[in-house]
Design an enzyme around this catalytic site. Structure first.
Site, PDB file in Angstrom:
ATOM      1  N   ASP A 104       0.806  -1.211   0.000  1.00  0.00           N
ATOM      2  CA  ASP A 104       0.000   0.000   0.000  1.00  0.00           C
ATOM      3  C   ASP A 104       0.846   1.272   0.000  1.00  0.00           C
ATOM      4  O   ASP A 104       0.666   2.153  -0.824  1.00  0.00           O
ATOM      5  CB  ASP A 104      -0.994   0.001   1.182  1.00  0.00           C
ATOM      6  CG  ASP A 104      -0.334  -0.227   2.544  1.00  0.00           C
ATOM      7  OD1 ASP A 104       0.902  -0.397   2.606  1.00  0.00           O
ATOM      8  OD2 ASP A 104      -1.069  -0.244   3.550  1.00  0.00           O
ATOM      9  N   ASP A 107       7.007   3.832   3.592  1.00  0.00           N
ATOM     10  CA  ASP A 107       7.327   4.871   4.564  1.00  0.00           C
ATOM     11  C   ASP A 107       8.832   4.802   4.844  1.00  0.00           C
ATOM     12  O   ASP A 107       9.623   5.454   4.175  1.00  0.00           O
ATOM     13  CB  ASP A 107       6.475   4.625   5.817  1.00  0.00           C
ATOM     14  CG  ASP A 107       6.642   5.702   6.871  1.00  0.00           C
ATOM     15  OD1 ASP A 107       7.078   6.809   6.523  1.00  0.00           O
ATOM     16  OD2 ASP A 107       6.340   5.440   8.055  1.00  0.00           O
ATOM     17  N   ARG A 169     -10.493   1.785   5.855  1.00  0.00           N
ATOM     18  CA  ARG A 169     -10.020   1.091   4.648  1.00  0.00           C
ATOM     19  C   ARG A 169     -11.013   1.212   3.497  1.00  0.00           C
ATOM     20  O   ARG A 169     -10.636   1.200   2.334  1.00  0.00           O
ATOM     21  CB  ARG A 169      -9.808  -0.398   4.932  1.00  0.00           C
ATOM     22  CG  ARG A 169      -8.651  -0.711   5.861  1.00  0.00           C
ATOM     23  CD  ARG A 169      -8.347  -2.202   5.821  1.00  0.00           C
ATOM     24  NE  ARG A 169      -7.584  -2.667   6.961  1.00  0.00           N
ATOM     25  CZ  ARG A 169      -6.262  -2.588   7.062  1.00  0.00           C
ATOM     26  NH1 ARG A 169      -5.559  -2.028   6.105  1.00  0.00           N
ATOM     27  NH2 ARG A 169      -5.641  -3.039   8.136  1.00  0.00           N
TER      28      ARG A 169
HETATM   29  P1  IMP Z   1       7.546   0.888   6.122  1.00  0.00           P
HETATM   30  O1  IMP Z   1       8.045  -0.480   6.428  1.00  0.00           O
HETATM   31  O2  IMP Z   1       8.030   1.892   7.130  1.00  0.00           O
HETATM   32  O3  IMP Z   1       7.789   1.315   4.693  1.00  0.00           O
HETATM   33  O4  IMP Z   1       6.011   0.862   6.439  1.00  0.00           O
HETATM   34  C1  IMP Z   1       5.038   0.660   5.510  1.00  0.00           C
HETATM   35  C2  IMP Z   1       3.763   0.314   6.232  1.00  0.00           C
HETATM   36  O5  IMP Z   1       3.470   1.254   7.277  1.00  0.00           O
HETATM   37  C3  IMP Z   1       2.583   0.372   5.296  1.00  0.00           C
HETATM   38  O6  IMP Z   1       2.373  -0.863   4.630  1.00  0.00           O
HETATM   39  C4  IMP Z   1       1.451   0.739   6.231  1.00  0.00           C
HETATM   40  O7  IMP Z   1       0.911  -0.422   6.827  1.00  0.00           O
HETATM   41  C5  IMP Z   1       2.111   1.583   7.308  1.00  0.00           C
HETATM   42  N1  IMP Z   1       1.964   3.026   7.030  1.00  0.00           N
HETATM   43  C6  IMP Z   1       2.963   3.917   6.867  1.00  0.00           C
HETATM   44  N2  IMP Z   1       2.489   5.150   6.628  1.00  0.00           N
HETATM   45  C7  IMP Z   1       1.148   5.029   6.626  1.00  0.00           C
HETATM   46  C8  IMP Z   1       0.064   5.991   6.411  1.00  0.00           C
HETATM   47  O8  IMP Z   1       0.239   7.186   6.172  1.00  0.00           O
HETATM   48  N3  IMP Z   1      -1.189   5.490   6.487  1.00  0.00           N
HETATM   49  C9  IMP Z   1      -1.463   4.169   6.728  1.00  0.00           C
HETATM   50  N4  IMP Z   1      -0.487   3.247   6.922  1.00  0.00           N
HETATM   51  C10 IMP Z   1       0.805   3.681   6.873  1.00  0.00           C
HETATM   52 MG    MG Z   2       1.073  -2.444   5.275  1.00  0.00          MG
END
Ligand code: IMP
Ligand code: MG
Length: 183
Positions: A104, A107, A169
Site C-alpha cells: 500500500d 514509509d 479502509r
Molecule cells: P515501512 O516499512 O516503514 O515502509 O512501512 C510501511 C507500512 O506502514 C505500510 O504498509 C502501512 O501499513 C504503514 N503506514 C505507513 N504510513 C502510513 C500511512 O500514512 N497510512 C497508513 N499506513 C501507513
Molecule cells: Mg502495510
C-alpha cells in the site's frame, strides 16, 4: 458523498476515486507491457494493499497468479516499529517465476526491502515491487519501489485500503487523517 461518519475525521482528500482509477488503469497498461509473455506471480501485502491489488490485477491484460501474504502490522500506532514478520506466506512456488510484490505505502521502506530480500532467496527469475503511495521524503532513494502509484506527502493517510487502527479502509478515496484522531 458516502461514509459520512468517517468523513469527519478526514482533513482533506489527497487523491479522488477518479484520480485513483485513472492511475490504476495506466499502471495496469505498463505492467501488461512489461510482463508480456510472462505469467507473473502478483503478491498482495494484506490488508492495506487489498483494494489496490484487486483493481490493479483487473487492469492487467495477461495471465497472472494472485497470491497473498500478511506481515506483522504496527497495530494501532501510526509509526513504524521497524520490525517486519511474515505471518502468512504465499502458496505458489516462485522458482523461475517473475514476482511482483504489491504494497500500500512505503514509509521507512523496511517492509518492501525485507520482502524483496526474502522472496529473492527462493530462486525466482525476478522480483519487483509496487507501492500505491511513496512517502519519498521518509526513506533513502535506493529503497524506492520499481513502480509507484502516487507520491505521498509526509502525513498520515487513510482510505482505499489504508487504515488507522483497522478503520477507514473502505473509503473510496485517499485522504489525510486529522491529527486529533491519532494524537
Ligand atoms: P515501512 O516499512 O516503514 O515502509 O512501512 C510501511 C507500512 O506502514 C505500510 O504498509 C502501512 O501499513 C504503514 N503506514 C505507513 N504510513 C502510513 C500511512 O500514512 N497510512 C497508513 N499506513 C501507513
Ligand atoms: Mg502495510
Amino acid at each position: 458523498m458516502r461514509i459520512t461518519t468517517k468523513e469527519n475525521d478526514i482533513e482533506s482528500i489527497l487523491y479522488s476515486e477518479k484520480q485513483i482509477a485513472a492511475m490504476v488503469e495506466t499502471l495496469g497498461e505498463t505492467l501488461t507491457r512489461d510482463y508480456a509473455g510472462s505469467r507473473p506471480v502478483m503478491v498482495c501485502v494484506l490488508k492495506g494493499a487489498s483494494i489496490f491489488f484487486t483493481d490493479l490485477c483487473r487492469e492487467m491484460d495477461c495471465n497472472i497468479d494472485m497470491d497473498f501474504i500478511t506481515v506483522s502490522s504496527y497495530g494501532a500506532s501510526s509509526k513504524s516499529s521497524g520490525v517486519v514478520k511474515l505471518t502468512k506466506d504465499i502458496d505458489v512456488d516462485i522458482t523461475g517465476r517473475d514476482v511482483v510484490i504489491v504494497d500500500d505505502i512505503i514509509d521507512s521502506g523496511l517492509t518492501l526491502k525485507h520482502l524483496k530480500a526474502l522472496f529473492s532467496t527462493r530462486g525466482p527469475r525476478s522480483v519487483k515491487t509496487i507501492a500505491l503511495l511513496d512517502k519519498k521524503a521518509r526513506h533513502e532513494p535506493d529503497l524506492t519501489p520499481d513502480y509507484v502509484g502516487f507520491q505521498c506527502p509526509d502525513h498520515f493517510v487513510v482510505g482505499y485500503g489504508l487504515d488507522y487502527a483497522n478503520n477507514y479502509r473502505n473509503l473510496p478515496y485517499i485522504g489525510i487523517l486529522k491529527d486529533e484522531v491519532y494524537r
